[in-house]
Design a protein around this motif. Structure first.
Motif, PDB file in Angstrom:
ATOM      1  N   LEU A  14     -11.534  23.802   6.403  1.00 10.82           N
ATOM      2  CA  LEU A  14     -10.357  23.104   5.886  1.00 10.82           C
ATOM      3  C   LEU A  14     -10.733  21.704   5.415  1.00 10.82           C
ATOM      4  O   LEU A  14     -10.321  21.268   4.330  1.00 10.82           O
ATOM      5  N   LEU A  15     -11.531  21.015   6.232  1.00 11.30           N
ATOM      6  CA  LEU A  15     -11.961  19.665   5.858  1.00 11.30           C
ATOM      7  C   LEU A  15     -12.823  19.691   4.601  1.00 11.30           C
ATOM      8  O   LEU A  15     -12.676  18.840   3.727  1.00 11.30           O
ATOM      9  N   GLU A  16     -13.707  20.675   4.509  1.00  9.02           N
ATOM     10  CA  GLU A  16     -14.527  20.798   3.303  1.00  9.02           C
ATOM     11  C   GLU A  16     -13.647  20.963   2.069  1.00  9.02           C
ATOM     12  O   GLU A  16     -13.878  20.337   1.035  1.00  9.02           O
ATOM     13  N   ARG A  17     -12.623  21.782   2.194  1.00 11.30           N
ATOM     14  CA  ARG A  17     -11.716  22.035   1.075  1.00 11.30           C
ATOM     15  C   ARG A  17     -10.930  20.769   0.720  1.00 11.30           C
ATOM     16  O   ARG A  17     -10.857  20.366  -0.436  1.00 11.30           O
ATOM     17  N   LEU A  18     -10.343  20.139   1.723  1.00  5.62           N
ATOM     18  CA  LEU A  18      -9.495  18.960   1.487  1.00  5.62           C
ATOM     19  C   LEU A  18     -10.307  17.767   0.990  1.00  5.62           C
ATOM     20  O   LEU A  18      -9.974  17.159  -0.032  1.00  5.62           O
ATOM     21  N   LEU A  19     -11.360  17.440   1.714  1.00  2.45           N
ATOM     22  CA  LEU A  19     -12.159  16.273   1.343  1.00  2.45           C
ATOM     23  C   LEU A  19     -12.916  16.520   0.046  1.00  2.45           C
ATOM     24  O   LEU A  19     -13.092  15.602  -0.761  1.00  2.45           O
ATOM     25  N   GLY A  20     -13.343  17.754  -0.172  1.00  6.45           N
ATOM     26  CA  GLY A  20     -14.015  18.108  -1.425  1.00  6.45           C
ATOM     27  C   GLY A  20     -13.112  17.979  -2.629  1.00  6.45           C
ATOM     28  O   GLY A  20     -13.580  17.774  -3.757  1.00  6.45           O
ATOM     29  N   ALA A  21     -11.806  18.093  -2.411  1.00  7.01           N
ATOM     30  CA  ALA A  21     -10.832  17.942  -3.499  1.00  7.01           C
ATOM     31  C   ALA A  21     -10.455  16.476  -3.714  1.00  7.01           C
ATOM     32  O   ALA A  21      -9.582  16.172  -4.524  1.00  7.01           O
ATOM     33  N   GLY A  22     -11.097  15.586  -2.961  1.00  9.14           N
ATOM     34  CA  GLY A  22     -10.828  14.165  -3.134  1.00  9.14           C
ATOM     35  C   GLY A  22      -9.669  13.641  -2.309  1.00  9.14           C
ATOM     36  O   GLY A  22      -9.213  12.510  -2.524  1.00  9.14           O
TER      37      GLY A  22
ATOM     38  N   ALA B 219      -3.794  27.856   2.813  1.00  7.19           N
ATOM     39  CA  ALA B 219      -2.810  26.772   2.726  1.00  7.19           C
ATOM     40  C   ALA B 219      -3.485  25.466   2.330  1.00  7.19           C
ATOM     41  O   ALA B 219      -2.938  24.704   1.528  1.00  7.19           O
ATOM     42  N   SER B 220      -4.674  25.196   2.854  1.00  3.70           N
ATOM     43  CA  SER B 220      -5.373  23.959   2.487  1.00  3.70           C
ATOM     44  C   SER B 220      -5.751  23.977   1.010  1.00  3.70           C
ATOM     45  O   SER B 220      -5.691  22.945   0.337  1.00  3.70           O
ATOM     46  N   ALA B 221      -6.096  25.147   0.494  1.00  4.77           N
ATOM     47  CA  ALA B 221      -6.420  25.260  -0.926  1.00  4.77           C
ATOM     48  C   ALA B 221      -5.189  24.990  -1.787  1.00  4.77           C
ATOM     49  O   ALA B 221      -5.264  24.276  -2.800  1.00  4.77           O
ATOM     50  N   ARG B 222      -4.053  25.511  -1.362  1.00  6.00           N
ATOM     51  CA  ARG B 222      -2.801  25.267  -2.114  1.00  6.00           C
ATOM     52  C   ARG B 222      -2.418  23.787  -2.024  1.00  6.00           C
ATOM     53  O   ARG B 222      -1.997  23.194  -3.019  1.00  6.00           O
ATOM     54  N   PHE B 223      -2.568  23.203  -0.843  1.00 11.82           N
ATOM     55  CA  PHE B 223      -2.258  21.782  -0.684  1.00 11.82           C
ATOM     56  C   PHE B 223      -3.152  20.942  -1.587  1.00 11.82           C
ATOM     57  O   PHE B 223      -2.658  20.046  -2.291  1.00 11.82           O
ATOM     58  N   ALA B 224      -4.436  21.235  -1.597  1.00 14.62           N
ATOM     59  CA  ALA B 224      -5.372  20.480  -2.443  1.00 14.62           C
ATOM     60  C   ALA B 224      -5.022  20.654  -3.920  1.00 14.62           C
ATOM     61  O   ALA B 224      -5.056  19.693  -4.692  1.00 14.62           O
ATOM     62  N   ALA B 225      -4.688  21.882  -4.321  1.00  9.45           N
ATOM     63  CA  ALA B 225      -4.344  22.146  -5.723  1.00  9.45           C
ATOM     64  C   ALA B 225      -3.057  21.413  -6.115  1.00  9.45           C
ATOM     65  O   ALA B 225      -2.958  20.863  -7.210  1.00  9.45           O
ATOM     66  N   ASP B 226      -2.077  21.392  -5.207  1.00 12.82           N
ATOM     67  CA  ASP B 226      -0.824  20.702  -5.481  1.00 12.82           C
ATOM     68  C   ASP B 226      -1.048  19.201  -5.639  1.00 12.82           C
ATOM     69  O   ASP B 226      -0.373  18.549  -6.422  1.00 12.82           O
ATOM     70  N   ARG B 227      -1.993  18.645  -4.895  1.00 13.91           N
ATOM     71  CA  ARG B 227      -2.295  17.216  -4.976  1.00 13.91           C
ATOM     72  C   ARG B 227      -2.979  16.893  -6.308  1.00 13.91           C
ATOM     73  O   ARG B 227      -2.861  15.789  -6.802  1.00 13.91           O
ATOM     74  N   ASP B 228      -3.704  17.872  -6.865  1.00 18.01           N
ATOM     75  CA  ASP B 228      -4.386  17.687  -8.158  1.00 18.01           C
ATOM     76  C   ASP B 228      -3.418  17.757  -9.334  1.00 18.01           C
ATOM     77  O   ASP B 228      -3.634  17.141 -10.361  1.00 18.01           O
ATOM     78  N   ALA B 229      -2.354  18.546  -9.164  1.00 17.77           N
ATOM     79  CA  ALA B 229      -1.430  18.804 -10.283  1.00 17.77           C
ATOM     80  C   ALA B 229      -0.667  17.582 -10.702  1.00 17.77           C
ATOM     81  O   ALA B 229      -0.509  16.610 -10.102  1.00 17.77           O
TER      82      ALA B 229
END
Length: 134
Positions: free
Chosen positions: A80-88, A124-134
């Motif tokens: 989860l951390l890799e996904r979130l932090l990797g997304a900035g 869910a972390s992937a969706r959260f990261a994607a939503d933050r990018d949008a």
């Protein structure tokens, strides 16, 4: 804008109550030197296996929820951390999302879901990261 900044500062202050200073973390890890602990934290941050956040006084805190009893990073949180932090996503935002009920998990808390159903928490972390990018 100032009101929102004040609310954010209050929220961060509440969150930081569940955090360890480098000295506290060194003690919990059985280490004598907080500088060595700081180096350990820096490596874990680079690996994206640990969140550390800077307080307004420029001191560093490590959210306690992400540590095992032995003061090691919880392995189920690493993806989860890799996904979130990797997304900035910054540490404060990741900390908040991981420890608060999320609509992406039907109101469940991501760090708790990761224990029972890591794949669900990861989606869910992937969706959260994607939503933050949008």
């Amino acid at each position: 804008m100032e009101e929102q900044a004040g609310r954010l500062a209050d929220f961060r202050a509440r969150l930081s109550g569940g955090a360890l200073t480098l000295g506290q973390l060194a003690s919990r890890r059985g280490e004598q030197d907080p500088d060595a602990t700081g180096d350990w934290v820096a490596v874990r941050r680079l690996e994206r296996s640990l969140i550390a956040c800077v307080l307004p006084d420029r001191s560093l805190v490590v959210p306690a929820f992400q540590l095992t009893e032995a003061a090691e990073p919880r392995p189920e949180l690493r993806p989860l951390l890799e996904r979130l932090l990797g997304a900035g996503i910054d540490g404060w935002t990741a900390w908040t999302w991981l420890t608060q009920p999320s609509s992406l998990l039907s109101g469940e808390v991501p760090e708790r879901v990761a224990v029972a159903d890591q794949e669900r928490a990861l989606r869910a972390s992937a969706r959260f990261a994607a939503d933050r990018d949008a």
